[in-house]
Motif scaffolding. Structure first.
Motif, mmCIF file in Angstrom:
data_model
loop_
_atom_site.group_PDB
_atom_site.id
_atom_site.type_symbol
_atom_site.label_atom_id
_atom_site.label_comp_id
_atom_site.label_asym_id
_atom_site.label_seq_id
_atom_site.Cartn_x
_atom_site.Cartn_y
_atom_site.Cartn_z
ATOM 1 N N GLU A 142 0.812 -1.211 0.000
ATOM 2 C CA GLU A 142 0.000 0.000 0.000
ATOM 3 C C GLU A 142 0.851 1.269 0.000
ATOM 4 O O GLU A 142 0.369 2.354 -0.368
ATOM 5 C CB GLU A 142 -0.960 0.019 1.189
ATOM 6 C CG GLU A 142 -0.320 0.172 2.555
ATOM 7 C CD GLU A 142 0.078 -1.147 3.202
ATOM 8 O OE1 GLU A 142 0.160 -1.192 4.442
ATOM 9 O OE2 GLU A 142 0.320 -2.126 2.458
ATOM 10 N N LEU A 143 2.123 1.143 0.389
ATOM 11 C CA LEU A 143 3.010 2.302 0.432
ATOM 12 C C LEU A 143 3.758 2.530 -0.881
ATOM 13 O O LEU A 143 4.468 3.531 -1.024
ATOM 14 C CB LEU A 143 4.010 2.164 1.578
ATOM 15 C CG LEU A 143 3.426 2.348 2.990
ATOM 16 C CD1 LEU A 143 4.455 1.953 4.051
ATOM 17 C CD2 LEU A 143 2.970 3.775 3.204
ATOM 18 N N TRP A 203 1.788 11.347 -7.665
ATOM 19 C CA TRP A 203 3.115 10.893 -7.250
ATOM 20 C C TRP A 203 4.191 11.462 -8.169
ATOM 21 O O TRP A 203 5.256 11.898 -7.722
ATOM 22 C CB TRP A 203 3.139 9.367 -7.238
ATOM 23 C CG TRP A 203 4.447 8.756 -6.857
ATOM 24 C CD1 TRP A 203 4.935 8.552 -5.594
ATOM 25 C CD2 TRP A 203 5.433 8.240 -7.750
ATOM 26 N NE1 TRP A 203 6.165 7.948 -5.645
ATOM 27 C CE2 TRP A 203 6.485 7.745 -6.951
ATOM 28 C CE3 TRP A 203 5.520 8.134 -9.138
ATOM 29 C CZ2 TRP A 203 7.630 7.162 -7.508
ATOM 30 C CZ3 TRP A 203 6.652 7.566 -9.691
ATOM 31 C CH2 TRP A 203 7.696 7.077 -8.878
ATOM 32 N N MET A 243 -1.687 8.066 4.662
ATOM 33 C CA MET A 243 -1.607 7.990 3.207
ATOM 34 C C MET A 243 -2.769 8.780 2.606
ATOM 35 O O MET A 243 -3.922 8.588 3.001
ATOM 36 C CB MET A 243 -1.662 6.527 2.756
ATOM 37 C CG MET A 243 -0.429 5.724 3.146
ATOM 38 S SD MET A 243 -0.546 3.975 2.689
ATOM 39 C CE MET A 243 -1.691 3.389 3.947
ATOM 40 N N ASN A 276 -3.554 8.886 -0.735
ATOM 41 C CA ASN A 276 -3.886 8.476 -2.101
ATOM 42 C C ASN A 276 -4.767 7.239 -2.218
ATOM 43 O O ASN A 276 -4.854 6.659 -3.295
ATOM 44 C CB ASN A 276 -2.599 8.236 -2.894
ATOM 45 C CG ASN A 276 -1.654 7.272 -2.210
ATOM 46 O OD1 ASN A 276 -1.076 7.592 -1.181
ATOM 47 N ND2 ASN A 276 -1.494 6.091 -2.777
ATOM 48 N N HIS A 277 -5.426 6.837 -1.128
ATOM 49 C CA HIS A 277 -6.223 5.606 -1.181
ATOM 50 C C HIS A 277 -7.699 5.848 -0.839
ATOM 51 O O HIS A 277 -8.129 5.595 0.297
ATOM 52 C CB HIS A 277 -5.647 4.563 -0.223
ATOM 53 C CG HIS A 277 -4.381 3.927 -0.685
ATOM 54 N ND1 HIS A 277 -4.210 3.459 -1.972
ATOM 55 C CD2 HIS A 277 -3.215 3.700 -0.023
ATOM 56 C CE1 HIS A 277 -2.995 2.944 -2.088
ATOM 57 N NE2 HIS A 277 -2.372 3.092 -0.929
ATOM 58 N N SER A 313 3.269 5.873 -2.758
ATOM 59 C CA SER A 313 2.332 6.537 -1.850
ATOM 60 C C SER A 313 2.716 7.995 -1.626
ATOM 61 O O SER A 313 3.838 8.432 -1.911
ATOM 62 C CB SER A 313 2.313 5.815 -0.493
ATOM 63 O OG SER A 313 3.609 5.859 0.101
ATOM 64 N N THR A 367 -3.422 8.499 -8.652
ATOM 65 C CA THR A 367 -2.363 8.330 -7.656
ATOM 66 C C THR A 367 -0.999 8.499 -8.300
ATOM 67 O O THR A 367 -0.137 9.221 -7.789
ATOM 68 C CB THR A 367 -2.454 6.937 -6.999
ATOM 69 O OG1 THR A 367 -3.549 6.900 -6.094
ATOM 70 C CG2 THR A 367 -1.188 6.615 -6.215
ATOM 71 N N VAL A 425 2.384 10.397 1.716
ATOM 72 C CA VAL A 425 2.082 10.294 3.144
ATOM 73 C C VAL A 425 2.195 11.671 3.784
ATOM 74 O O VAL A 425 3.247 12.324 3.690
ATOM 75 C CB VAL A 425 3.037 9.310 3.847
ATOM 76 C CG1 VAL A 425 2.748 9.254 5.349
ATOM 77 C CG2 VAL A 425 2.932 7.924 3.222
#
Length: 322
Positions: free
Chosen positions: A90-91, A257, A110, A112-113, A94, A253, A96
């Protein structure tokens, strides 16, 4: 047998190869005059990858303990071999937000989820309704605080006094209560899309493998303050997670990023559109650690696939979708 042939090249097969390479294959780095990096973090050093070593050193020189403070945004590693391929997928890629930094622990969420739940903001006077996605921020909750954290990155809202900054980041991301946010929306001071709603945090204790060490090793990099607004605005395009928009949300995402990347580029950071030029067949290099062993699959793409599998399984509840 036939079953093995059928599974060859599948996601599970490729992940097993990478796990085996990480945990079972032995190589005497000392004979080559090299020191092996920790398995989790940094740029994996293999024979001849001087550019990668230099890139890791350059990142470390830009980072210090003082870089990580409440209000900072951290960007997951851009290394070809993601430190999050085999654990904590999940990272991978990511973003954060550090919400607490003290002598005992660092807490971050996080951004982006988006999850499958949303908060319905209704305006009875106008007869309108909007749904703001609730985002998975991490596995832990902060005791004594609301389970949902509302954040914004809007200068007009900051000027109006809505919320408060994290730490001393007065021009960055602000947090506010649900009541403050919904009241601002009802009075047309704010719009529903101005906010991200977070649920849960990630925890990095200061003992052992703390977050500052991970930044120094290249597992994360601190996002420049000048990029925060654009990154936040990009994440606002994400919607409440469904089977239909899984790929689109992941694309946003990746877009956010990419926009969070440092203004200084490093040799081991590749663009998202780079294509594989070496694989099984003519010119194949079995020592190329940017591809999965005995395949033409980029390790970086396998990490993207692993992230998609994680989101589909744990946030969407549809592991077969990815």
């Amino acid at each position: 047998g036939d079953t093995a042939d059928e599974c060859s090249g599948s996601f599970d097969d490729l992940m097993l190869k990478e796990w085996s390479q990480e945990n079972l294959v032995k190589f005497d780095y000392r004979e080559a005059g090299l020191a092996k990096n920790p398995s989790f973090g940094g740029v994996d050093i293999s024979a001849g990858t001087i550019d990668k070593v230099m890139g890791a050193a350059a990142r470390a020189s830009l980072s210090s303990d003082d870089d990580i403070k409440a209000g900072s945004i951290l960007r997951g590693s851009a290394a070809d071999r993601s430190p999050f391929l085999l654990q904590k997928q999940e990272l991978h890629h990511s973003l954060v937000l550090v919400v607490l930094e003290d002598e005992k622990v660092t807490l971050g969420c996080m951004l982006n989820h988006p999850a499958t739940k949303g908060y319905d903001v209704s305006d009875s006077n106008k007869g309108t309704s909007s749904i703001i996605p609730v985002r998975y921020g991490g596995d832990y909750a902060i005791k004594g605080q609301s389970p949902l954290m509302w954040i914004h990155c809007n200068q007009q809202l900051r000027d109006s006094g809505l919320g408060e900054p994290f730490g001393d980041q007065s021009k960055g991301i602000y947090k506010c209560s649900q009541e403050e946010a919904t009241e601002a929306i009802s009075y047309n001071i704010a719009k529903p899309e101005d906010f991200l709603i977070m649920s849960g945090v990630c925890v990095w204790p200061k003992i052992g493998n703390n977050l500052a060490n991970e930044v120094k090793r290249g597992v994360f990099e601190v996002v420049e303050q000048s990029k925060v607004d654009e990154v936040f605005q990009t994440l606002q395009k994400q919607e409440m997670l469904t089977k239909e928009n899984l790929a689109e949300n992941l694309a946003v995402t990746n877009e956010a990023w990419q926009k969070a990347a440092s203004s200084k580029s490093f040799p081991d950071e590749k663009g998202p559109d780079e294509t594989l030029t070496l694989g099984i067949g003519e010119g194949f290099d079995e020592d190329d650690d940017t591809v999965v062993f005995n395949s033409d699959k980029k390790v970086s793409q396998l990490a993207n696939d692993a992230l998609k599998k994680w989101v589909a399984t744990f946030l969407l509840g549809s592991p077969t979708l990815a």
